[in-house]
Every structure is written in C-alpha cells, then in structure tokens.
Design an enzyme around this catalytic site. Sequence first.
Site, short mmCIF file in Angstrom:
data_model
loop_
_atom_site.label_atom_id
_atom_site.label_comp_id
_atom_site.label_asym_id
_atom_site.label_seq_id
_atom_site.Cartn_x
_atom_site.Cartn_y
_atom_site.Cartn_z
N ASP A 151 0.83 -1.20 0.00
CA ASP A 151 0.00 0.00 0.00
C ASP A 151 0.87 1.27 0.00
O ASP A 151 1.63 1.50 0.94
CB ASP A 151 -0.90 -0.02 1.23
CG ASP A 151 -1.84 1.16 1.30
OD1 ASP A 151 -1.81 2.02 0.39
OD2 ASP A 151 -2.61 1.23 2.27
N TRP A 161 -0.89 4.21 -0.84
CA TRP A 161 -2.01 5.13 -1.05
C TRP A 161 -2.74 5.47 0.25
O TRP A 161 -3.79 6.10 0.21
CB TRP A 161 -3.00 4.52 -2.06
CG TRP A 161 -2.39 4.22 -3.39
CD1 TRP A 161 -2.29 5.09 -4.45
CD2 TRP A 161 -1.79 3.00 -3.82
NE1 TRP A 161 -1.67 4.48 -5.51
CE2 TRP A 161 -1.35 3.18 -5.15
CE3 TRP A 161 -1.59 1.75 -3.22
CZ2 TRP A 161 -0.72 2.17 -5.89
CZ3 TRP A 161 -0.95 0.75 -3.94
CH2 TRP A 161 -0.54 0.96 -5.26
N ASP A 162 -2.23 5.02 1.38
CA ASP A 162 -2.91 5.22 2.66
C ASP A 162 -4.32 4.64 2.63
O ASP A 162 -5.26 5.24 3.14
CB ASP A 162 -2.94 6.71 3.03
CG ASP A 162 -3.23 6.92 4.52
OD1 ASP A 162 -3.35 5.92 5.25
OD2 ASP A 162 -3.34 8.08 4.95
N TYR A 163 -4.43 3.47 2.04
CA TYR A 163 -5.73 2.78 2.03
C TYR A 163 -5.87 1.89 3.26
O TYR A 163 -6.23 0.71 3.16
CB TYR A 163 -5.87 1.93 0.75
CG TYR A 163 -6.23 2.69 -0.50
CD1 TYR A 163 -7.10 3.78 -0.46
CD2 TYR A 163 -5.74 2.29 -1.75
CE1 TYR A 163 -7.44 4.46 -1.63
CE2 TYR A 163 -6.10 2.96 -2.92
CZ TYR A 163 -6.95 4.05 -2.85
OH TYR A 163 -7.30 4.71 -4.00
N ASP A 164 -5.57 2.46 4.43
CA ASP A 164 -5.81 1.73 5.68
C ASP A 164 -7.21 1.12 5.67
O ASP A 164 -8.15 1.73 5.18
CB ASP A 164 -5.81 2.70 6.88
CG ASP A 164 -4.48 3.34 7.14
OD1 ASP A 164 -3.47 2.88 6.58
OD2 ASP A 164 -4.45 4.31 7.91
#
Lengths: 727, 125
Positions: free
Chosen positions: A388, A390-393
Amino acid sequence: MPVSPKPLLAALLVSSALTAPALAQAPAETTPDPLPAATGTTTPEATPAVDADTDDAAGAPEDEIAAPTAAEPDPGTQPQQSARAPQPQPAVGTDWPFWGGDANAQRYSPLDQITPQNVGRLEKAWTFHTGDLPTGSAAGKYSPEVTPLKIGDNLVMCTAMNNLISVNAATGEKNWEFDAEVSNDAIPYGATCRGVSTYTAPDLPDDAPCKVRIIEGTLDARLIAVDEATGALCQDFGENGQVDLWQGIGEKVPGWYSVTAPPAIVRGIAVTGAQVKDGQAEDAPSGVIRGYDAVTGELVWAWDMGAPEANRNGPPEGETYTRGTPNMWTTATADEELGLVYLPMGNSSVDYWASNRADYEHDWSTSLVAIDVTTGEPAWSFQTVHRDVWDYDLGSQVTLIDYPNGDGSTTPAIILPSKQGDIYILDRATGEALTPVGEIAVPSRGDLEPEALSATQPVSEWHTLRKPDLEEKDMWGFSPIDQLWCRIQFARARYEGFYTPPTTETRWIQYPGYNGGSDWGSIAYDPERGLIIANYNDIPNYNRLIPRDEPLAPPIYEQTDGGDAGGKAEGAGDPQVGAPYGISVNAGWRNFTGIPCTSPPYGGIRAIDINTGETVWDTPIGTARRNGPWGIKSYLPFKIGTPNNGGSVITKSGLIFIGAATDNLFRAIDTATGETLWSDVLNGGGQANPITYEVDGEQYVLIAPGGHHFMETEVTDEVVAYKLPRD
Amino acid sequence: MVAPSTSPHARPRTHWATTLIAIVVALLGLPLLGLGAWLIVLGGSWYYALAGLGLVIVAALLARRSMAAIWLYLLVWLATLGWAYWEVGLDYWAQVPRVVAPTILLVILLLFTPLLSGRKTEGAR
C-alpha cells in the site's frame, strides 16, 4: 504475495486451497464450540455460555501465555478447559451495549416504535452538553466522533478529550463524570474518542465495585477502567484503574501514539491498537496490538508482527516493540464464540513509500487479521492492498453476519468494507472469501520504486462502491474558468486510473482518495431484509511525493509545539523521515475556490442485497445547504452528495438514521427506497455514528453532533436525543 | 443642463457602461483563451480556447457598441449548450459549471442591447 502467517497451531489447522492466489489465509483454530451458531439477528450471541468458574487463569494470564501451547486445548476437548470461556453477550434493543450496536457490529436495532409512517413527527427529547470544547492549542483540532453506549438506564460516553460521562438516557441529566485530564499536546490528528466498551466481570460479586466497568483508550495512550455505576476508577485494573500503553513503545512523543477507538473485549481480554500519526517517520511507534485482562489490566499478550514470539509478553527491558509497523487505529470486532478478534490493520507509519518496509510489513499491512485471543497468535489474514502506497488503511469496523449460502444454510461470516469501496465477505473461521475475489493488474508500477510495488491488486467481484475512473469531463467548478483550471490540473497530473503509482515530477491523482469508500463509520446490516447499508465517499486526492530539498513539516518529535501539526489534513506536507520523499496530499483535490475539482456527488449511501451483491438503491447523501465556493454557505436545499464520515443505524421498522454528511443534517431514510423521510438541522457536524434505544417503552434516536475539523463542520459538545411526542 | 447622451446626435462613440462590460467580458475571455490554449497543448478539450476567443471578439464588439456582440455571444452560448449536452448530457450538477455562468452573462448582455447599435442603424437613433 501470500500473506499467510505460518501455521502456528499445526494440529488445529487445516490447509485450504484458495481461489485468489494473492490472498492466502491460514484457516483458524477450529475450537469446538458448544454454542449454537449465532443467529446474528436481533438477539445475537445471547446464548448462555459455560460457567465462568474456569476463569481462574484469568488471574494469572502471564502464566498462560508464557506457555501458550500448554494452555491450548487438544482438538475435541471442551472449551470449559480453555483458559477463557466464552461469555454471554448483551443484546441490542432496549440497550445499545456495543459501539457497533450488538456484539456483531451490525448497527441494527429490533426497535420498531419509530416507523416510516410516524418518523415525520420525531422531535428533540433533550440535548446534553458534555462541556468538552476546544481550548487553547486544541482549537481547530476537534473531531469527537463519539457514539455513546446505552446500558440499563444510562448512556455512557467519552468526550473528545476522553472525559467519561454517564447520562440518564431518558432525561439527559448527568449521573457522573470522570475527568481524564488529557492535555492538548496529546491530540494527534484530531481530538477523537469514538467510544467506550463495557465489560461485566463474571467472577466478581454482583455488588462489587466495577462489576460492570467502562473501559476506554485515550489520546495520551492509557487504558482507563471506571465503575459503570459511579465513574470511580477500578482499583483492580492496572495501577489505580489505568494502564500505560506507552510501555514498550519507546520515547514518549505526545500525539504520536493515541487511541481513538473503543477496545474490543473478547473472552475477558481488552484488545487495542492505536493511531500512530501518519507520515512522520519510518522510525515510529509500533503498530503492536495488545490484549489486556479486562479485570486486572495485565498484559495477556502482544502481537508484534516484527517479533511475534520474542515480544509476546512485551519487549525486554530497554527495548521496544518493532517500530513503524502497520497499526490499527479503527475499531476491532470481537468474536466471543470463536475466541477471535478481527483487526482491520492500517498501513506502515510511512504510507507513501514501500521500499524500506520489512517483509512482515508487506505481509500484514492493510489486512484484516484474526487473532486468537487465547494465544495472541494470528489465525488468518486477508489482505486488501498489496504494498500500500495510497494510505488505504482498513478504516471500517467489520460486521459479523450469517451469510446465506444460497441453499438455505448460512455460514458465520464477516463483511469487510474497504476505502477502495470493495466489500468482501469472509468466512469467520478461516478468512476464506465466500464471494468472488479478483486480482487485477495495476496500470503501472511507476518509475520511483517499481520493484517495491505490486503488479496486481485484489478487488471484490461481488460488490464495490467504487465508481469508474475519472475523465477530463468529470472536472467541475462553479464557472468555466475554475473548471478549466481543474482540467489543466487533470491533464498535467499522472493518472492512469485506479492504483496510479505515486510520483514526484508531477502530482498524481489517487481515486478513490484516502477517505474511502468506506471509512470508520463502517456499514450497517439489516439481517431481516438481507441488506447492507453503506455510506461512502467518492472523491479523489491530488498528491505528490516531495523531495527533501523542498519544504516539509518537521516530524512530530522535532516540533517544539507538538500541537502545530494537528488539525490539518493528513499528509499535507508530512516529512516521512527515512523515506526519500515527504508527501503532499490535497485531500479531496480542491481548487482555488475550495471546492473539489471533480463533479458531485462526493458521497452516497447504498443498499446492497446480501444474496446477490446487487445494488437495491443508491442515492447521494448530503445537501448543498452548507457548501459553496470560498466556504460560503449556499443554503441550497438540493441533494448534492457531500463528503461524509460516520455510519448509520438501521431499525427493524425500516428506517436508517444517519448524519455523516457535511450539511449538518440528521436524517431518517426509508430502508426500502432510500428516500429521506425526515431530517433535522444539527448545531454541529453529525460526523458520528448514531444509536437507538428504549426507555420506559419509548424509543429514542441519538447522535452526538460534535463536528469535525477536517470535514469543516461546526464543533459542538452536544448530544441530542429524539423521540416521538407523547400523544 | 442636458446630458449630452440624451441627444442622439451628441451621443459619444462610447459609453461608460458598455466600456465596463467590454472589459469584464475581456477579463473572462482572455483567461479562457490563454488557459484553454494550454489545455489544448496538454491534449484536452478545445472548448475553452474557442469560447475564450469568442468572448474576446464579443468584448471588442462591445467596445465598439456593435449589436454584433450580442449575436456572436448568442452563438457562443448556443454552442456552449450543445457542447455541454454532448459532454455530460442532462446531469444536473455537471451542467452547473458549464451553463450557469454563461447564461448569467447572456442575461446581462441582453440588458445592454439598448445601448448597442446594429450596423444598419448605427448613428440613426
């Protein structure tokens, strides 16, 4: 890129083939379970469990986990012999006993007094002021997001700065307040406390103090337990009712390591992660997940992905848990029957650079991880983004349901929503996907660190909230001139569609942005109608990796006033110390008028059929009344679809209650059609999950419109309850 | 004292109001033309540069108090409607940036028609 943990309990594990090659999971421990499969409907997991007198081990958890294998029951033995037996869980209805409503986090209430027919007559019952408003350096950093619990006659809640308050649920009168004395410098990104958890200690006498206790995690990284009846600190818990979560984390930098979500309590173990303020440095506080005895506050286990065996009982003196690892800032879900806790993991502390991450970070980042609370070891995991950047936590709490298999039978399952909008349904016991999961090729891996990025990414082929990729004609504005400016930005940015890799030469467009899809408000599930209700954001970010010779904010540990960095959008000039670049995020990709460059709607709400995965209805959420260029309120009553944060509540009578949008409206939506049947103007932003409950035969609906600095809505200290007028 | 403008024979070749609106239209047209040309270079839509060019010519005609300004702007406006429909159909919100401001400008320009003169009648009023 398999993410399977090595099978840790080989005797209990069964290998399984996977349909999606990159989404490997190890099946869970198949602990024999005396409980009937939970119905997952209106009285979930209310089944009485085994007697609690086997809980002696709870008093000496360290001994148990020092020899975890010894404590494991052999296959086929009864769970009464296990260290911690499942306890009956309170049901939702009159009460709202969990942050997510019931133990399954369905946000579904069996109450039906307020109906689509009479909801138009709903009126304010009372307004309570918590008294917690920003002072001094906290100005512009408040985003309370709080959702109270309702237990017996009372509501219990935390405030933005973690004060605990009990309020009479019928009158809004305060019973007691506990002042947590959190200082302003502990505010990480926003002053947030989404909620608290409650635990009834089975072994304590009924009249003992703290028999029923409220447990919260705080911004300054403490676990605090107080008596539900009095608000007095639980003397049996930790030191004077408190546990210091900074233990083993390293140098104490206020605001870098903060708890904003309620702990998940599974078999008497309070499990918590923490928000590690994003983008500061690779050498950041650990993302360790820890389980504490809910009675004694003792550490039962720690799951440190970088040193799972060595640090299971905490790191040796003078050392820390593995630094910079993916953390869990959102709310976990407890599975009392299986003894699992489902952790929606975020990304490593440096979100937008992958090359310096360790293999275990690659393996566990942005995955749903099931931990066996009896051992502290992972049972399985399911990854939603590989590598990741993209900071797609994972931001949503997962919801437990009985998934209809199509032949009349059901499987205990999990609904896992993601920021990319994908909705996955997983088998609770094994983590295997019950709905189709695809693996798509990314458009490219970019020029900066192609080897570190993944060539493929998982997607749900069952349902996604994500819209098609952007085109130039999707650019918006209030006039042709700002629209033209956005078209120029679009044309100059790197954009190849979903999963466009980060760049530094130009901006790149990330769509969906890091607010989702689905964020911490999570989804709601109507088990009777078989509907998922998902509100979501639909808005890109406009990002750039910033070389070190350009200005970047200092990392949090070098800031003299730790408060400076809070408040602004995450990623707006974060230094990412240790990586070759910092990160600049234009969240929502807003142009010079302050409105997004892309066309509305920016947010919606959707009903999805659990049997087919098909959309039943989908409508924008939020009117334009509070929005306009340069922050001017337009007062236009038209539905435009605004960014939104905060989830919904479904009632059996066929209503959905939700605030969330930036129009400060609290509304009731018809579950059958998506039509808004009622709304009321709040004094602040409704960026919090509402609840519903009953007192003396009257149904209440409640929301705490605390506002949100990032969503740019008014901050209040209000908690507002509604009910029907007495005829 | 009789204002000179009340007498058709004493009418000056320009009027402050038409000069002002000509400047406003030019200030709208020039960025559209300039930035629109950049967008063309970047491979984007040709609409903005063409509309901007149209507005610049409209501004010049307004400065000369020519009725042709109105006719040309009507053409630009109709072309804008057609282009907007072609791009996004009847999507209400998507139409806002495309047609609202140009339509407001249309209304304003129509209010100026009494101050403008058609070529054939120029100087006759």
